[in-house]
Design a protein around this motif. Structure first.
Motif, PDB file in Angstrom:
ATOM      1  N   ARG A  76       0.837  -1.213   0.000  1.00 35.97           N
ATOM      2  CA  ARG A  76       0.000   0.000   0.000  1.00 35.97           C
ATOM      3  C   ARG A  76       0.869   1.259   0.000  1.00 35.97           C
ATOM      4  NH1 ARG A  76      -5.282  -0.042   1.088  1.00 35.97           N
ATOM      5  NH2 ARG A  76      -5.187   1.836   2.350  1.00 35.97           N
ATOM      6  N   THR A 107     -12.186  -5.754  -6.642  1.00 41.76           N
ATOM      7  CA  THR A 107     -11.450  -4.652  -7.247  1.00 41.76           C
ATOM      8  C   THR A 107     -12.290  -3.930  -8.284  1.00 41.76           C
ATOM      9  OG1 THR A 107      -9.438  -5.903  -6.964  1.00 41.76           O
ATOM     10  CG2 THR A 107      -9.330  -4.081  -8.478  1.00 41.76           C
ATOM     11  N   LEU A 108     -13.213  -4.651  -8.900  1.00 43.84           N
ATOM     12  CA  LEU A 108     -13.960  -4.063 -10.023  1.00 43.84           C
ATOM     13  C   LEU A 108     -15.104  -3.186  -9.518  1.00 43.84           C
ATOM     14  CD1 LEU A 108     -14.146  -7.221 -12.303  1.00 43.84           C
ATOM     15  CD2 LEU A 108     -12.590  -5.294 -12.530  1.00 43.84           C
ATOM     16  N   ALA A 112      -1.327   8.607  -5.202  1.00 42.03           N
ATOM     17  CA  ALA A 112      -1.422   7.336  -5.939  1.00 42.03           C
ATOM     18  C   ALA A 112      -1.598   7.587  -7.429  1.00 42.03           C
ATOM     19  CB  ALA A 112      -2.588   6.514  -5.396  1.00 42.03           C
ATOM     20  N   ARG A 113      -2.449   8.569  -7.779  1.00 42.11           N
ATOM     21  CA  ARG A 113      -2.743   8.800  -9.200  1.00 42.11           C
ATOM     22  C   ARG A 113      -1.568   9.410  -9.958  1.00 42.11           C
ATOM     23  NH1 ARG A 113      -5.826  12.238  -6.258  1.00 42.11           N
ATOM     24  NH2 ARG A 113      -5.456  14.476  -6.475  1.00 42.11           N
ATOM     25  N   THR A 167      -3.789   1.362 -17.790  1.00 38.52           N
ATOM     26  CA  THR A 167      -3.160   2.690 -17.676  1.00 38.52           C
ATOM     27  C   THR A 167      -1.679   2.652 -18.065  1.00 38.52           C
ATOM     28  OG1 THR A 167      -2.693   2.242 -15.364  1.00 38.52           O
ATOM     29  CG2 THR A 167      -4.721   3.443 -15.819  1.00 38.52           C
ATOM     30  N   LEU A 177      -1.133   4.566  -1.226  1.00 41.41           N
ATOM     31  CA  LEU A 177      -2.386   4.558  -0.465  1.00 41.41           C
ATOM     32  C   LEU A 177      -2.160   4.776   1.027  1.00 41.41           C
ATOM     33  CD1 LEU A 177      -4.139   1.585  -2.307  1.00 41.41           C
ATOM     34  CD2 LEU A 177      -4.542   4.029  -2.618  1.00 41.41           C
ATOM     35  N   GLN A 209      -7.770  -4.236 -16.057  1.00 40.94           N
ATOM     36  CA  GLN A 209      -8.052  -2.869 -15.598  1.00 40.94           C
ATOM     37  C   GLN A 209      -6.770  -2.191 -15.098  1.00 40.94           C
ATOM     38  OE1 GLN A 209      -9.862  -2.403 -11.691  1.00 40.94           O
ATOM     39  NE2 GLN A 209     -11.510  -1.197 -12.607  1.00 40.94           N
ATOM     40  N   ALA A 210      -5.988  -2.954 -14.334  1.00 41.12           N
ATOM     41  CA  ALA A 210      -4.743  -2.405 -13.775  1.00 41.12           C
ATOM     42  C   ALA A 210      -3.722  -2.123 -14.887  1.00 41.12           C
ATOM     43  CB  ALA A 210      -4.169  -3.370 -12.749  1.00 41.12           C
ATOM     44  N   VAL A 237       1.432   3.102 -11.350  1.00 40.34           N
ATOM     45  CA  VAL A 237       1.263   1.748 -10.812  1.00 40.34           C
ATOM     46  C   VAL A 237      -0.096   1.171 -11.210  1.00 40.34           C
ATOM     47  CG1 VAL A 237       2.725   2.174  -8.792  1.00 40.34           C
ATOM     48  CG2 VAL A 237       0.272   2.521  -8.600  1.00 40.34           C
ATOM     49  N   ALA A 255       1.993   1.791  -3.476  1.00 40.37           N
ATOM     50  CA  ALA A 255       0.914   2.299  -4.337  1.00 40.37           C
ATOM     51  C   ALA A 255       0.603   3.766  -4.067  1.00 40.37           C
ATOM     52  CB  ALA A 255      -0.343   1.464  -4.120  1.00 40.37           C
ATOM     53  N   TYR A 303      -2.729  -1.783  -9.628  1.00 43.11           N
ATOM     54  CA  TYR A 303      -2.929  -2.426  -8.321  1.00 43.11           C
ATOM     55  C   TYR A 303      -4.084  -3.411  -8.443  1.00 43.11           C
ATOM     56  CZ  TYR A 303      -2.893  -2.500  -3.157  1.00 43.11           C
ATOM     57  OH  TYR A 303      -2.780  -2.875  -1.837  1.00 43.11           O
ATOM     58  N   VAL A 304      -3.854  -4.628  -7.993  1.00 45.65           N
ATOM     59  CA  VAL A 304      -4.946  -5.605  -7.969  1.00 45.65           C
ATOM     60  C   VAL A 304      -5.102  -6.103  -6.538  1.00 45.65           C
ATOM     61  CG1 VAL A 304      -5.816  -7.809  -8.843  1.00 45.65           C
ATOM     62  CG2 VAL A 304      -4.517  -6.313 -10.360  1.00 45.65           C
ATOM     63  N   PHE A 305      -6.289  -5.915  -5.991  1.00 47.66           N
ATOM     64  CA  PHE A 305      -6.577  -6.396  -4.637  1.00 47.66           C
ATOM     65  C   PHE A 305      -6.943  -7.881  -4.685  1.00 47.66           C
ATOM     66  CE2 PHE A 305      -7.582  -1.869  -4.346  1.00 47.66           C
ATOM     67  CZ  PHE A 305      -7.086  -1.516  -3.105  1.00 47.66           C
TER      68      PHE A 305
END
Lengths: 224, 221
Positions: free
Chosen positions: A42, A86-87, A73-74, A143, A47, A139-140, A78, A45, A80-82
């Protein structure tokens, strides 16, 4: 190359970890529950800010305590997949993948690469756990991150799906030349995937691990 | 029988609820997601109209919105007219009185949103404003609907605050609840009964709707 020295006080101990992961390599963090693995990922990332230390990707600092520098974070590149959830539940798989990416071609490529094109119009609750994690990975990656952070991404899946996704992850990581940091409880997963391996106990890396002839981590082995 | 008070109540409820929702959504998000000094005090202030007697709240609003009050003076400078005893005045008063009814369901809905979704949106490059519009609001539709319905219903039945700030000017500030009170005072029980029955029907329908929305939202959670 991602390099970091993360120091973060927790209730009962202080997390103090140094790590280094070149692009194209996969570093696995393992350790018992509550040992600080998620704190580390975290912090990477953006966070949770560490209390001290630094995080640097290539020549750019994402966090440097001495300069009071902390990128949001933005602002870091990076993915990030939890572990799960996550979705975004209100969006279809395709719109989830497109959330951080305005390039429809990139989205289409990722849907094809992760073999979820047929699920593009489905909502997250309509697909299986393995498909959800594939979509989360897409999704991760949408970007175009340079560092991919995975927090026990396969732990909620059955053995067969987990094995298949591990192989896909390894293939993707080599193809996209990403620096991947992955938290897992599963020693098999660590053995199968890791180029570098850090074992955490109460916030400290207690077992430096040599793998494939590379030194993954030694306390104090990196320049501060 | 004159149904103007009923239409005036509906118009008041519709306008004040619409404006209130637009203000309550960012306010609820601020109270739930942003840590700032005095958050506890701000939260309690939002809920104050719940525990204040309507006449007390109405009195203070009358002072603030009156010709010598800060809001009344500012309004007069902009519009050239007074605020109290006007429809605009009772819209503002109704909004203040219904604020907790609009904010609380939104807060509950926002608190239910998985924080990881917000973190994910952050990692994926969204600004806080984009997170609000793209993640928070779409995942709180049940709460938004409940908030709108409760604020609407509360304003439909509003009496004390509106009487204090708006008086009872037929066609301008004489809403249904005030009309009922005046019918009873004039011993015109038939008219009072009809208007009351209409308000009871509206209120009960609204409660049914809120329960339905709550059940649907907990099923989707």
């Amino acid at each position: 190359m991602l390099e970091a020295h993360i120091i973060k006080k927790r209730d009962r101990f202080t997390v103090d970890v140094r790590l280094r992961c070149p692009a194209g390599d996969l570093l696995v963090l393992t350790g018992p529950s509550g040992s600080g693995k998620t704190t580390v990922i975290r912090a990477l990332a953006g966070l949770e800010p560490p209390d001290a230390g630094y995080i640097r990707f290539r020549e750019r600092y994402w966090f440097k305590a001495t300069d009071r520098l902390l990128l949001k974070a933005r602002q870091r590149r990076v993915g990030y997949v939890f572990q799960e959830h996550t979705l975004f539940p209100h969006l279809t798989v395709e719109k989830n993948v497109a959330y951080g990416c305005r390039d429809p071609q990139r989205v289409a490529e990722l849907l094809a690469m992760l073999r979820i094109r047929h699920l593009a119009a489905s909502r997250p609750h309509e697909i299986s756990g393995g498909e959800r994690q594939r979509a989360a990975l897409a999704q991760a990656l949408a970007t175009r991150p340079e560092v991919l952070l995975l927090d026990e991404p396969f732990s909620a899946l059955d053995n067969q799906t987990r094995h298949r996704l591990r192989m896909e992850l390894k293939r993707l990581q080599e193809r996209l030349q990403l620096a991947v940091i992955m938290v897992t409880h599963d020693p098999d997963e660590a053995r199968q995937l890791a180029d570098h391996h850090i074992i955490l106990r109460r916030g400290a890396a207690t077992e430096p691990d040599l793998k494939k002839g590379r030194l993954s981590m030694l306390p104090g082995s990196l320049p501060a | 029988m004159d149904l103007t008070p009923l239409f005036l109540s509906a118009k008041l409820s519709l306008i004040s609820t619409t404006i209130l929702l637009l203000l309550a959504m960012p306010l609820a998000a601020l109270l739930v997601f942003v840590r700032f000094p005095g958050r506890f005090l701000a939260d309690s202030l939002v809920n104050l109209p719940l525990v204040l007697p309507p006449t007390v709240l109405g009195f203070y609003l009358l002072v603030i919105m009156g010709p010598d009050g800060p809001v009344g003076r500012a309004w007069a400078a902009v519009s050239g007219s007074t605020m109290v005893f006007t429809f605009g005045g009772i819209v503002l008063a109704a909004m203040v009185h219904s604020l907790p009814f609009a904010v609380q369901p939104l807060k509950t809905a926002f608190e239910k949103i998985d924080r990881r979704l917000l973190e994910m949106a952050d990692v994926l490059g969204s600004s806080p404003m984009a997170v609000f519009f793209r993640v928070i609001l779409p995942n709180a539709t049940g709460g938004i609907a409940a908030s709108a319905v409760l604020a609407f219903a509360h304003t439909m039945g509003e009496f004390g605050v509106i009487l204090m700030v708006g008086g009872s000017i037929p066609g301008r500030t004489r809403v249904a609840s005030i009309a009922i009170y005046e019918y009873v005072e004039a011993m015109r029980y038939r008219e009072a009964a009809i208007l009351s029955l209409i308000l009871v029907t509206i209120s009960y329908s609204v409660l049914l709707l809120v329960n339905h929305l709550n059940r649907r939202s907990s099923q989707h959670a």
